[in-house]
Design a protein around this motif. Structure first.
Motif, PDB file in Angstrom:
ATOM      1  N   GLY A 131      -1.916  14.875   0.983  1.00 58.08           N
ATOM      2  CA  GLY A 131      -2.579  15.871   0.147  1.00 58.08           C
ATOM      3  C   GLY A 131      -1.577  16.794  -0.523  1.00 58.08           C
ATOM      4  O   GLY A 131      -0.523  16.358  -0.997  1.00 58.08           O
ATOM      5  N   ASP A 186      -4.398  20.605   8.413  1.00 56.00           N
ATOM      6  CA  ASP A 186      -5.251  20.118   9.501  1.00 56.00           C
ATOM      7  C   ASP A 186      -4.449  19.090  10.302  1.00 56.00           C
ATOM      8  O   ASP A 186      -4.183  17.982   9.829  1.00 56.00           O
ATOM      9  CB  ASP A 186      -6.517  19.483   8.923  1.00 56.00           C
ATOM     10  CG  ASP A 186      -7.514  19.087  10.006  1.00 56.00           C
ATOM     11  OD1 ASP A 186      -7.130  19.081  11.193  1.00 56.00           O
ATOM     12  OD2 ASP A 186      -8.666  18.775   9.666  1.00 56.00           O
ATOM     13  N   CYS A 191      -4.052  16.477   6.880  1.00 54.17           N
ATOM     14  CA  CYS A 191      -4.388  16.802   5.493  1.00 54.17           C
ATOM     15  C   CYS A 191      -3.913  18.212   5.142  1.00 54.17           C
ATOM     16  O   CYS A 191      -4.050  19.143   5.942  1.00 54.17           O
ATOM     17  CB  CYS A 191      -5.891  16.699   5.254  1.00 54.17           C
ATOM     18  SG  CYS A 191      -6.555  15.043   5.557  1.00 54.17           S
ATOM     19  N   THR A 193      -4.082  21.301   2.103  1.00 56.25           N
ATOM     20  CA  THR A 193      -4.805  21.818   0.942  1.00 56.25           C
ATOM     21  C   THR A 193      -4.168  23.139   0.537  1.00 56.25           C
ATOM     22  O   THR A 193      -3.901  23.991   1.397  1.00 56.25           O
ATOM     23  CB  THR A 193      -6.291  22.041   1.262  1.00 56.25           C
ATOM     24  OG1 THR A 193      -6.841  20.847   1.838  1.00 56.25           O
ATOM     25  CG2 THR A 193      -7.062  22.395  -0.002  1.00 56.25           C
ATOM     26  N   TYR A 195      -4.136  26.715  -1.847  1.00 53.56           N
ATOM     27  CA  TYR A 195      -5.055  27.687  -2.449  1.00 53.56           C
ATOM     28  C   TYR A 195      -4.230  28.708  -3.229  1.00 53.56           C
ATOM     29  O   TYR A 195      -3.195  29.198  -2.738  1.00 53.56           O
ATOM     30  CB  TYR A 195      -5.885  28.402  -1.386  1.00 53.56           C
ATOM     31  CG  TYR A 195      -6.823  27.481  -0.627  1.00 53.56           C
ATOM     32  CD1 TYR A 195      -8.151  27.352  -0.995  1.00 53.56           C
ATOM     33  CD2 TYR A 195      -6.360  26.748   0.460  1.00 53.56           C
ATOM     34  CE1 TYR A 195      -9.001  26.506  -0.307  1.00 53.56           C
ATOM     35  CE2 TYR A 195      -7.209  25.899   1.158  1.00 53.56           C
ATOM     36  CZ  TYR A 195      -8.529  25.785   0.769  1.00 53.56           C
ATOM     37  OH  TYR A 195      -9.373  24.947   1.461  1.00 53.56           O
ATOM     38  N   LEU A 240     -13.759  28.268   8.510  1.00 61.69           N
ATOM     39  CA  LEU A 240     -13.771  26.809   8.625  1.00 61.69           C
ATOM     40  C   LEU A 240     -15.190  26.322   8.925  1.00 61.69           C
ATOM     41  O   LEU A 240     -15.526  25.960  10.056  1.00 61.69           O
ATOM     42  CB  LEU A 240     -12.808  26.353   9.727  1.00 61.69           C
ATOM     43  CG  LEU A 240     -11.340  26.750   9.551  1.00 61.69           C
ATOM     44  CD1 LEU A 240     -10.523  26.283  10.745  1.00 61.69           C
ATOM     45  CD2 LEU A 240     -10.771  26.186   8.257  1.00 61.69           C
ATOM     46  N   GLY A 243     -18.159  22.243   5.766  1.00 59.29           N
ATOM     47  CA  GLY A 243     -17.658  21.757   4.489  1.00 59.29           C
ATOM     48  C   GLY A 243     -16.224  22.160   4.248  1.00 59.29           C
ATOM     49  O   GLY A 243     -15.371  22.116   5.142  1.00 59.29           O
ATOM     50  N   SER A 244     -15.953  22.570   3.017  1.00 58.83           N
ATOM     51  CA  SER A 244     -14.597  22.967   2.643  1.00 58.83           C
ATOM     52  C   SER A 244     -14.253  24.338   3.204  1.00 58.83           C
ATOM     53  O   SER A 244     -15.108  25.232   3.262  1.00 58.83           O
ATOM     54  CB  SER A 244     -14.458  22.993   1.118  1.00 58.83           C
ATOM     55  OG  SER A 244     -14.739  21.715   0.573  1.00 58.83           O
ATOM     56  N   PRO A 245     -12.985  24.549   3.618  1.00 62.09           N
ATOM     57  CA  PRO A 245     -12.568  25.868   4.112  1.00 62.09           C
ATOM     58  C   PRO A 245     -12.651  26.915   3.013  1.00 62.09           C
ATOM     59  O   PRO A 245     -12.541  26.611   1.816  1.00 62.09           O
ATOM     60  CB  PRO A 245     -11.128  25.641   4.571  1.00 62.09           C
ATOM     61  CG  PRO A 245     -11.002  24.166   4.762  1.00 62.09           C
ATOM     62  CD  PRO A 245     -11.926  23.547   3.761  1.00 62.09           C
ATOM     63  N   ALA A 246     -12.837  28.156   3.422  1.00 65.00           N
ATOM     64  CA  ALA A 246     -12.870  29.285   2.495  1.00 65.00           C
ATOM     65  C   ALA A 246     -11.744  30.242   2.871  1.00 65.00           C
ATOM     66  O   ALA A 246     -11.644  30.666   4.030  1.00 65.00           O
ATOM     67  CB  ALA A 246     -14.216  30.000   2.546  1.00 65.00           C
TER      68      ALA A 246
END
Length: 528
Positions: A131, A186, A191, A193, A195, A240, A243-246
């Motif tokens: 990722g 993660d 993975c 990601t 931000y 967490l 769905g997708s983390p915020a």
């Protein structure tokens, strides 16, 4: 707060700015030496043994199933538990500088396998990531957050080299601030990601971060672009859900303008901030207490230790968190170019005396803290005046497994892990011994083309017998890429042509005399 002077430190040349300390079950281990590890301790990991104001270093080993872990300076590290019920924890190590000044983008998980009176054995595993993988960097932080029964690591900040497309000859190794992106990793799936948050406008490095549950607080840090130390205090909150983390960021008042500070945890909710720089030419001698409670942070000034005159007047200092309430500090000595042990070291204990007697040098490291890189940050640290040339003297003679650097050659400049040719397949992370004479470095041989250059014997397809013969014989060797070129430049050998005597024609009478009667009739017809 009490300050303990270490009167004797063996092999202080290994303890240079950028090192890290790992605490397993109350035992403190040193990682991140300057230079490649020597043959007596190929792991580059040492147990720090402090007794009666003396610090001695004992080598540690890696298990057979471990990957190769280079000595990394200025990495990001934090502790991680596999699950909430497990009492054993591991260290996560990300990024950092190798002895060749290359930057690492790899992430390692390090755990203690066994420990006895003679030796400690670690297991190191490299984690594969996918990722939005963070670029290679140093001077950044990594923390573990917990939300809704899940855990993730958060990487932020740091410095990296200028992109290749923007490099010039004069500033080839120039560093820049990494983009102020927040990376979630993660570990279960590998993975990553990234931000981008509007509240984080400038890149930061050598900042402090402390984490509690699902929240990380980022304090201080240095920005190369603006040459400032941020007074802002950032609050990162990670949710967490299924769905997708915020990820959200809030700028809070009450920050501290400091870089390269060290943070140590003294209780479940209390941390102590010590050291660092408040400007390019001024250390920060003030200490602070950081309290995290009820999703809030409180930073208050606390009484500082009785700093020695050497600490007050020196222009730089460095160190690392040793564990629960203890910090190892180092300063350069007065005659750095002349003495063998150039650095002075101190142990700062931030707890009370009664607490120190109950638990001495135990650890729970919550965030990565590092010292600022002398070569890349403040102007006064960029001087050659602070050149540490201390030599190793002695290790613990009572231990049969102690490390003796005096018996070693300096192999740090040989360049074992170079790309020796276009077909080179030697990788520092996957290499295993190929010849019986190899131990922890690949065998190399000098190509005599031009000024000479080193190549890996394995890449040249040399058999072990041929390698031994070449090393013993006084002959020049040319690698696969230059052997044909060398032949073309050689003067051709002079060829001596033998003169052939011309054969005399055979006369008729002579032929008739040398043959039998049957052949005489044949030759008579031939000559007619």
């Amino acid at each position: 707060m009490s300050l303990q002077v270490l009167s004797a430190v063996s092999n202080s040349s290994l303890l240079q700015p950028g090192f890290s300390l790992l605490n397993f079950d109350g035992h403190v281990f040193f990682f991140g030496q300057k230079g490649w590890p020597k043959r007596s301790c190929p792991t580059g990991v040492f147990l720090l043994d402090i007794k009666q104001n003396e610090l001695k270093m004992k080598p540690a080993a890696f298990s057979k199933d471990s990957c190769y872990l280079p000595p990394l300076r200025y990495p990001a590290l934090c502790t991680f538990r596999g699950n909430a019920e497990s009492e054993e924890y591991q260290y996560i190590i990300h990024g950092g500088k190798t002895p060749n000044n290359d930057l690492s983008d790899k992430i390692y998980i390090m755990s203690l396998v066994s420990k006895n009176s003679k030796k400690a054995t670690f297991q190191c595993i490299e984690k594969d990531l996918g990722g939005d993988v963070p670029e290679a960097r140093y001077g950044h932080t990594i923390n573990i957050i917990h939300s809704r029964g899940k855990s993730m690591s958060v990487v932020f900040g740091g410095r990296s080299y200028t992109p290749l497309a923007q490099r010039t000859t004069e500033k080839w190794n120039s560093v820049v601030d990494c983009l102020p992106s927040v990376f979630l990793i993660d570990f279960e799936f590998g993975c990553c990601t990234s931000y981008i948050l509007p509240e984080l406008q400038d890149g930061l490095s050598f900042h402090v971060s402390v984490a509690r549950n699902d929240t990380i607080y980022i304090l201080g840090g240095h920005s190369l672009q603006n040459n400032t130390r941020s007074p802002s205090l950032y609050k990162l909150k990670v949710d967490l859900p299924l769905g997708s983390p915020a990820v959200t960021c809030t700028v809070l008042p009450g920050g501290i303008s400091v870089s390269s500070a060290i943070v140590t945890q003294t209780s479940d909710t209390e941390f102590v901030l010590v050291g660092g720089y408040q400007s390019d030419n001024q250390k920060r001698l003030v200490c602070n207490t950081i309290v995290l409670e009820d999703n809030k942070i409180q930073i208050v000034e606390r009484a500082s230790p009785d700093w020695t005159p050497d600490i007050k007047h020196c222009r730089m200092w460095f160190g690392c968190d040793m564990g629960k309430g203890s910090v190892l500090l180092g300063i350069p000595g007065p005659n750095k170019q002349l003495t063998s042990d150039a650095n002075y070291f101190y142990v700062l204990r931030c707890k009370g005396a009664e607490e120190d007697t109950e638990e001495e040098l135990t650890a729970q490291i919550c965030s990565q803290t590092s010292t600022e890189d002398p070569g890349d940050s403040t102007p006064f640290e960029d001087s050659e005046e602070f050149c540490f040339s201390a030599e190793a003297n002695s290790f613990d003679v009572d231990d049969t497994d102690t490390y003796n650097e005096d018996d070693e050659e300096d192999e740090s400049e040989t360049g074992y892990w170079i790309t020796c040719s276009a077909s080179c397949n030697i990788d520092i992370n996957t290499w295993v011994p190929f010849y019986s004479t190899e131990l922890n470095k690949p065998a190399m041989i000098l190509c005599s083309n031009g000024t000479g250059h080193w190549v890996h014997a394995q890449c040249m397809d040399l058999s072990e017998s041929m390698l031994l013969r070449l090393s013993e014989a006084n002959v020049k060797y040319f690698c696969n890429e230059h052997v044909d070129l060398n032949k073309g430049l050689q003067t051709p050998k002079k060829v001596v042509h033998l003169k052939k005597q011309p054969m005399k024609p055979l006369r008729k009478k002579t032929a008739m005399k040398l043959t039998t009667p049957a052949k005489k009739s044949f030759l008579r017809r031939l000559f007619e």
